[in-house]
Motif scaffolding. Structure first.
Motif, mmCIF file in Angstrom:
data_model
loop_
_atom_site.group_PDB
_atom_site.id
_atom_site.type_symbol
_atom_site.label_atom_id
_atom_site.label_comp_id
_atom_site.label_asym_id
_atom_site.label_seq_id
_atom_site.Cartn_x
_atom_site.Cartn_y
_atom_site.Cartn_z
ATOM 1 N N ALA A 154 0.832 -1.209 0.000
ATOM 2 C CA ALA A 154 0.000 0.000 0.000
ATOM 3 C C ALA A 154 0.866 1.257 0.000
ATOM 4 C CB ALA A 154 -0.933 -0.004 1.206
ATOM 5 N N LEU A 155 1.929 1.247 0.788
ATOM 6 C CA LEU A 155 2.839 2.393 0.853
ATOM 7 C C LEU A 155 3.535 2.624 -0.486
ATOM 8 C CD1 LEU A 155 4.373 4.563 2.567
ATOM 9 C CD2 LEU A 155 6.100 2.787 2.911
ATOM 10 N N ILE A 156 4.054 1.562 -1.075
ATOM 11 C CA ILE A 156 4.745 1.688 -2.360
ATOM 12 C C ILE A 156 3.773 2.167 -3.434
ATOM 13 C CG2 ILE A 156 5.944 0.380 -4.187
ATOM 14 C CD1 ILE A 156 7.693 1.080 -1.766
ATOM 15 N N GLN A 157 2.550 1.639 -3.434
ATOM 16 C CA GLN A 157 1.539 2.080 -4.402
ATOM 17 C C GLN A 157 1.284 3.581 -4.266
ATOM 18 O OE1 GLN A 157 -0.536 0.110 -6.839
ATOM 19 N NE2 GLN A 157 -0.400 2.236 -7.481
ATOM 20 N N GLN A 158 1.135 4.035 -3.028
ATOM 21 C CA GLN A 158 0.907 5.457 -2.766
ATOM 22 C C GLN A 158 2.102 6.288 -3.253
ATOM 23 O OE1 GLN A 158 0.353 6.329 1.384
ATOM 24 N NE2 GLN A 158 0.536 8.524 1.076
ATOM 25 N N GLN A 159 3.311 5.840 -2.970
ATOM 26 C CA GLN A 159 4.492 6.601 -3.368
ATOM 27 C C GLN A 159 4.684 6.609 -4.878
ATOM 28 O OE1 GLN A 159 7.393 4.724 -0.784
ATOM 29 N NE2 GLN A 159 7.076 6.286 0.788
ATOM 30 N N ILE A 160 4.336 5.522 -5.546
ATOM 31 C CA ILE A 160 4.410 5.477 -7.009
ATOM 32 C C ILE A 160 3.402 6.469 -7.599
ATOM 33 C CG2 ILE A 160 3.858 4.040 -9.021
ATOM 34 C CD1 ILE A 160 5.090 1.668 -7.382
ATOM 35 N N ASN A 161 2.193 6.497 -7.046
ATOM 36 C CA ASN A 161 1.175 7.446 -7.522
ATOM 37 C C ASN A 161 1.632 8.885 -7.315
ATOM 38 O OD1 ASN A 161 -0.472 5.336 -8.294
ATOM 39 N ND2 ASN A 161 -1.716 5.410 -6.442
ATOM 40 N N GLU A 162 2.223 9.178 -6.168
ATOM 41 C CA GLU A 162 2.731 10.527 -5.898
ATOM 42 C C GLU A 162 3.848 10.881 -6.873
ATOM 43 O OE1 GLU A 162 3.855 10.453 -1.779
ATOM 44 O OE2 GLU A 162 1.783 10.382 -1.091
ATOM 45 N N ASP A 163 4.698 9.895 -7.170
ATOM 46 C CA ASP A 163 5.804 10.126 -8.097
ATOM 47 C C ASP A 163 5.286 10.476 -9.485
ATOM 48 O OD1 ASP A 163 8.518 10.194 -8.971
ATOM 49 O OD2 ASP A 163 8.314 8.154 -9.751
ATOM 50 N N LYS A 164 4.220 9.809 -9.922
ATOM 51 C CA LYS A 164 3.639 10.081 -11.245
ATOM 52 C C LYS A 164 3.057 11.488 -11.325
ATOM 53 C CE LYS A 164 2.508 5.327 -12.418
ATOM 54 N NZ LYS A 164 1.436 4.334 -12.555
ATOM 55 N N GLN A 165 2.533 11.983 -10.201
ATOM 56 C CA GLN A 165 1.919 13.312 -10.170
ATOM 57 C C GLN A 165 2.953 14.416 -9.986
ATOM 58 O OE1 GLN A 165 -0.996 13.094 -7.073
ATOM 59 N NE2 GLN A 165 -2.181 11.530 -8.112
ATOM 60 N N ASN A 166 4.072 14.093 -9.381
ATOM 61 C CA ASN A 166 5.086 15.089 -9.040
ATOM 62 C C ASN A 166 6.301 14.905 -9.953
ATOM 63 O OD1 ASN A 166 6.725 16.940 -7.828
ATOM 64 N ND2 ASN A 166 7.042 15.775 -5.965
ATOM 65 N N LEU A 167 6.336 15.653 -11.019
ATOM 66 C CA LEU A 167 7.411 15.487 -11.991
ATOM 67 C C LEU A 167 8.640 16.340 -11.691
ATOM 68 C CD1 LEU A 167 5.190 15.442 -15.204
ATOM 69 C CD2 LEU A 167 6.082 13.500 -13.914
ATOM 70 N N THR A 168 8.550 17.234 -10.710
ATOM 71 C CA THR A 168 9.665 18.135 -10.457
ATOM 72 C C THR A 168 10.631 17.633 -9.393
ATOM 73 O OG1 THR A 168 8.331 19.384 -8.874
ATOM 74 C CG2 THR A 168 8.376 20.182 -11.148
ATOM 75 N N GLU A 169 10.137 16.912 -8.408
ATOM 76 C CA GLU A 169 10.995 16.438 -7.327
ATOM 77 C C GLU A 169 11.195 14.936 -7.414
ATOM 78 O OE1 GLU A 169 9.897 17.683 -3.392
ATOM 79 O OE2 GLU A 169 9.094 19.564 -4.152
ATOM 80 N N LYS A 170 12.349 14.498 -6.932
ATOM 81 C CA LYS A 170 12.658 13.074 -6.902
ATOM 82 C C LYS A 170 11.938 12.439 -5.716
ATOM 83 C CE LYS A 170 16.534 9.904 -6.951
ATOM 84 N NZ LYS A 170 17.971 9.763 -6.911
#
Length: 121
Positions: free
Chosen positions: A58-74
């Motif tokens: 669940a945590l990794i899924q959430q972080q992957i989704n956040e990564d897809k939405q946030n293109l400016t920060e690593k």
């Protein structure tokens, strides 16, 4: 640990496909090793094992989704373990955690090929 464990295992490996290559390789290796070790776990241990891996997925899924939405920060994957959580670990688990940390923080060598290194005939 049968059908539900198999589904969770596959789900985690699928989630890892979205991680950076080095994290994916490390995560896949660790997941495979841990699921193999817990194949014969008793019911109480199996339940706790699966619950922790469900939380991880669940945590990794959430972080992957956040990564897809946030293109400016690593994106930083994972979480900091609390002292309380660390106190629940057995010595063997602490050792595995240390090995995992060492592997994850090891500098990765990049292979570069220059034209000067080409063979001349």
């Amino acid at each position: 640990m049968a059908g539900g464990a198999r589904r969770l295992y596959r789900r985690i490996l699928l989630l890892h496909r979205a991680l950076p290559a080095a994290l994916r390789a490390l995560g896949d290796r660790y997941v495979k090793e841990e699921f193999r070790k817990h194949k014969a776990a008793g019911p109480a241990e199996a339940q706790r094992f699966l619950r922790e891996w469900e939380n991880y997925a669940a945590l990794i899924q959430q972080q992957i989704n956040e990564d897809k939405q946030n293109l400016t920060e690593k994106t930083v994957y994972g979480i900091q373990l609390t002292e309380e959580k660390l106190n629940d670990f057995r010595d063997e688990q602490i050792g595995q955690l240390k090995e995992l940390m060492d592997e994850a923080t090891k500098p990765h060598k990049k292979l570069t090929v220059s034209k000067d290194s080409e063979h001349k005939t």
